[in-house]
Motif scaffolding. Structure first.
Motif, PDB file in Angstrom:
ATOM      1  N   MET A  54     -32.770 -34.327 -65.447  1.00 58.02           N
ATOM      2  CA  MET A  54     -33.660 -33.826 -66.890  1.00 58.02           C
ATOM      3  C   MET A  54     -33.168 -32.147 -66.630  1.00 58.02           C
ATOM      4  SD  MET A  54     -35.162 -34.767 -68.561  1.00 58.02           S
ATOM      5  CE  MET A  54     -35.836 -36.254 -68.611  1.00 58.02           C
ATOM      6  N   ALA A  55     -32.483 -32.471 -68.741  1.00 64.05           N
ATOM      7  CA  ALA A  55     -32.326 -30.992 -68.485  1.00 64.05           C
ATOM      8  C   ALA A  55     -33.321 -30.300 -69.022  1.00 64.05           C
ATOM      9  CB  ALA A  55     -31.988 -31.010 -69.518  1.00 64.05           C
ATOM     10  N   ASP A  56     -33.658 -29.285 -68.567  1.00 65.15           N
ATOM     11  CA  ASP A  56     -34.254 -27.833 -69.293  1.00 65.15           C
ATOM     12  C   ASP A  56     -34.422 -27.272 -70.652  1.00 65.15           C
ATOM     13  OD1 ASP A  56     -35.280 -27.050 -66.595  1.00 65.15           O
ATOM     14  OD2 ASP A  56     -33.496 -25.832 -66.733  1.00 65.15           O
ATOM     15  N   VAL A  57     -33.557 -28.202 -71.680  1.00 67.79           N
ATOM     16  CA  VAL A  57     -33.944 -28.211 -72.865  1.00 67.79           C
ATOM     17  C   VAL A  57     -32.799 -29.489 -72.991  1.00 67.79           C
ATOM     18  CG1 VAL A  57     -33.261 -27.232 -74.859  1.00 67.79           C
ATOM     19  CG2 VAL A  57     -34.722 -25.993 -73.222  1.00 67.79           C
ATOM     20  N   GLN A  58     -33.849 -30.391 -74.139  1.00 61.26           N
ATOM     21  CA  GLN A  58     -32.555 -31.179 -74.592  1.00 61.26           C
ATOM     22  C   GLN A  58     -32.919 -31.293 -76.027  1.00 61.26           C
ATOM     23  OE1 GLN A  58     -31.749 -34.322 -71.495  1.00 61.26           O
ATOM     24  NE2 GLN A  58     -30.336 -35.726 -72.619  1.00 61.26           N
ATOM     25  N   ASN A 102     -29.658 -26.486 -88.185  1.00 59.27           N
ATOM     26  CA  ASN A 102     -30.258 -27.246 -86.584  1.00 59.27           C
ATOM     27  C   ASN A 102     -29.220 -26.179 -85.760  1.00 59.27           C
ATOM     28  OD1 ASN A 102     -31.833 -29.143 -88.183  1.00 59.27           O
ATOM     29  ND2 ASN A 102     -30.322 -31.114 -88.010  1.00 59.27           N
ATOM     30  N   VAL A 103     -27.916 -25.544 -86.313  1.00 59.20           N
ATOM     31  CA  VAL A 103     -27.722 -24.411 -85.216  1.00 59.20           C
ATOM     32  C   VAL A 103     -28.465 -23.708 -85.335  1.00 59.20           C
ATOM     33  CG1 VAL A 103     -25.847 -22.745 -85.240  1.00 59.20           C
ATOM     34  CG2 VAL A 103     -25.137 -24.776 -86.411  1.00 59.20           C
ATOM     35  N   ALA A 104     -29.607 -23.326 -85.582  1.00 61.82           N
ATOM     36  CA  ALA A 104     -30.529 -22.104 -85.745  1.00 61.82           C
ATOM     37  C   ALA A 104     -31.968 -22.529 -85.021  1.00 61.82           C
ATOM     38  CB  ALA A 104     -31.828 -21.450 -87.236  1.00 61.82           C
ATOM     39  N   VAL A 105     -31.805 -24.626 -85.239  1.00 59.70           N
ATOM     40  CA  VAL A 105     -32.876 -24.790 -83.895  1.00 59.70           C
ATOM     41  C   VAL A 105     -32.855 -24.430 -83.102  1.00 59.70           C
ATOM     42  CG1 VAL A 105     -33.695 -26.852 -83.814  1.00 59.70           C
ATOM     43  CG2 VAL A 105     -34.167 -26.058 -86.143  1.00 59.70           C
ATOM     44  N   VAL A 106     -31.209 -25.234 -82.940  1.00 63.39           N
ATOM     45  CA  VAL A 106     -30.764 -24.456 -81.431  1.00 63.39           C
ATOM     46  C   VAL A 106     -31.211 -23.625 -80.478  1.00 63.39           C
ATOM     47  CG1 VAL A 106     -28.986 -24.665 -79.899  1.00 63.39           C
ATOM     48  CG2 VAL A 106     -29.240 -27.285 -81.175  1.00 63.39           C
ATOM     49  N   ARG A 107     -30.396 -22.310 -81.648  1.00 58.16           N
ATOM     50  CA  ARG A 107     -30.834 -21.140 -81.204  1.00 58.16           C
ATOM     51  C   ARG A 107     -31.883 -20.246 -81.154  1.00 58.16           C
ATOM     52  NH1 ARG A 107     -27.108 -16.520 -81.810  1.00 58.16           N
ATOM     53  NH2 ARG A 107     -28.259 -14.728 -82.127  1.00 58.16           N
ATOM     54  N   HIS A 108     -32.576 -20.943 -81.703  1.00 59.46           N
ATOM     55  CA  HIS A 108     -34.459 -20.192 -81.535  1.00 59.46           C
ATOM     56  C   HIS A 108     -34.516 -21.128 -80.040  1.00 59.46           C
ATOM     57  CE1 HIS A 108     -38.325 -19.844 -82.185  1.00 59.46           C
ATOM     58  NE2 HIS A 108     -38.530 -20.732 -82.080  1.00 59.46           N
ATOM     59  N   ALA A 109     -34.307 -22.386 -79.728  1.00 57.70           N
ATOM     60  CA  ALA A 109     -35.303 -23.333 -78.339  1.00 57.70           C
ATOM     61  C   ALA A 109     -34.613 -22.414 -77.170  1.00 57.70           C
ATOM     62  CB  ALA A 109     -34.411 -24.270 -78.084  1.00 57.70           C
ATOM     63  N   LEU A 110     -33.464 -22.180 -77.279  1.00 51.99           N
ATOM     64  CA  LEU A 110     -31.975 -21.314 -76.044  1.00 51.99           C
ATOM     65  C   LEU A 110     -33.011 -19.962 -75.987  1.00 51.99           C
ATOM     66  CD1 LEU A 110     -28.036 -22.637 -76.254  1.00 51.99           C
ATOM     67  CD2 LEU A 110     -30.728 -23.192 -74.418  1.00 51.99           C
ATOM     68  N   VAL A 122     -25.510 -15.632 -74.847  1.00 53.72           N
ATOM     69  CA  VAL A 122     -25.937 -17.656 -74.221  1.00 53.72           C
ATOM     70  C   VAL A 122     -25.792 -17.606 -75.538  1.00 53.72           C
ATOM     71  CG1 VAL A 122     -27.847 -19.334 -73.425  1.00 53.72           C
ATOM     72  CG2 VAL A 122     -27.043 -17.323 -72.387  1.00 53.72           C
ATOM     73  N   LYS A 123     -27.042 -16.934 -76.629  1.00 52.88           N
ATOM     74  CA  LYS A 123     -27.173 -17.496 -78.180  1.00 52.88           C
ATOM     75  C   LYS A 123     -26.007 -17.536 -78.874  1.00 52.88           C
ATOM     76  CE  LYS A 123     -30.924 -15.497 -79.641  1.00 52.88           C
ATOM     77  NZ  LYS A 123     -32.361 -14.802 -79.671  1.00 52.88           N
ATOM     78  N   CYS A 133     -22.191 -24.515 -81.330  1.00 54.35           N
ATOM     79  CA  CYS A 133     -22.834 -25.616 -82.604  1.00 54.35           C
ATOM     80  C   CYS A 133     -21.851 -25.737 -83.871  1.00 54.35           C
ATOM     81  CB  CYS A 133     -23.983 -25.433 -81.720  1.00 54.35           C
ATOM     82  SG  CYS A 133     -25.231 -26.369 -80.847  1.00 54.35           S
ATOM     83  N   THR A 134     -21.962 -24.385 -84.235  1.00 55.76           N
ATOM     84  CA  THR A 134     -20.604 -24.416 -84.816  1.00 55.76           C
ATOM     85  C   THR A 134     -19.596 -24.985 -85.399  1.00 55.76           C
ATOM     86  OG1 THR A 134     -22.021 -22.341 -86.137  1.00 55.76           O
ATOM     87  CG2 THR A 134     -19.939 -22.536 -87.269  1.00 55.76           C
ATOM     88  N   ASN A 135     -18.924 -24.844 -83.952  1.00 52.03           N
ATOM     89  CA  ASN A 135     -17.654 -25.749 -84.549  1.00 52.03           C
ATOM     90  C   ASN A 135     -17.985 -27.490 -84.645  1.00 52.03           C
ATOM     91  OD1 ASN A 135     -16.279 -23.369 -84.096  1.00 52.03           O
ATOM     92  ND2 ASN A 135     -16.077 -24.086 -81.366  1.00 52.03           N
TER      93      ASN A 135
END
Length: 143
Positions: free
Chosen positions: A12-16, A25-33, A50-51, A58-60
């Motif tokens: 299980m990943a720590d964040v998935q 949604n790129v900002a959502v990922v950035r915020h979660a990390l 990392v961010k 994610c932008t790619n």
């Protein structure tokens, strides 16, 4: 089976996250990390690296994976001892040169500079993967 260095499928990943590949949604990922980094009490420069690298990956996906169509963007992050492994996946066309690309093609070289290791390719399930490894502790000034 995933590419070497990516999150093991049974662990299980720590964040998935699985989100539509949209710019917001790129900002959502950035915020979660960012939240994961704060919980791990990461050095601010490591967290910034990392961010930035994950934002580029994610932008790619958003810009290149699906063209005008919709599709998923998956992000998995796991701590494994002294490293953080982050994998960004999509079900799009893969990493191909595009003469109509709006960018200058600097994203992947930037990611490579920010990570301990970077692997690009197709997973066995034919999804595109960008697998990044970050060292969580600084040794001699470089993460």
């Amino acid at each position: 089976m995933a590419l070497p260095g990516t999150t093991h499928p049974k662990r299980m990943a720590d964040v998935q996250l699985t989100l539509p590949a949209r710019a917001e949604n790129v900002a959502v990922v950035r915020h979660a990390l960012g939240g994961l980094g704060e919980a791990l009490e990461l050095d601010p420069q490591i967290l910034s690296d990392v961010k930035l690298a994950v934002t580029e990956a994610c932008t790619n996906v958003v810009v290149h994976a699906y063209g005008e169509a919709d599709g998923p963007m998956e992000v998995a992050a796991s701590v494994d001892g002294p490293v953080l492994r982050v994998t960004v996946r999509d079900e799009g066309i893969g990493i191909l040169p595009r003469p109509d690309s709006p960018g200058l093609g600097l994203g992947l070289p930037l990611i490579a500079t920010l990570t301990e290791s970077l692997e690009l390719g197709r997973a066995t399930d034919d999804r595109t993967e960008v697998a990044m490894v970050f060292r969580l502790e600084r040794d001699g000034g470089r993460a």
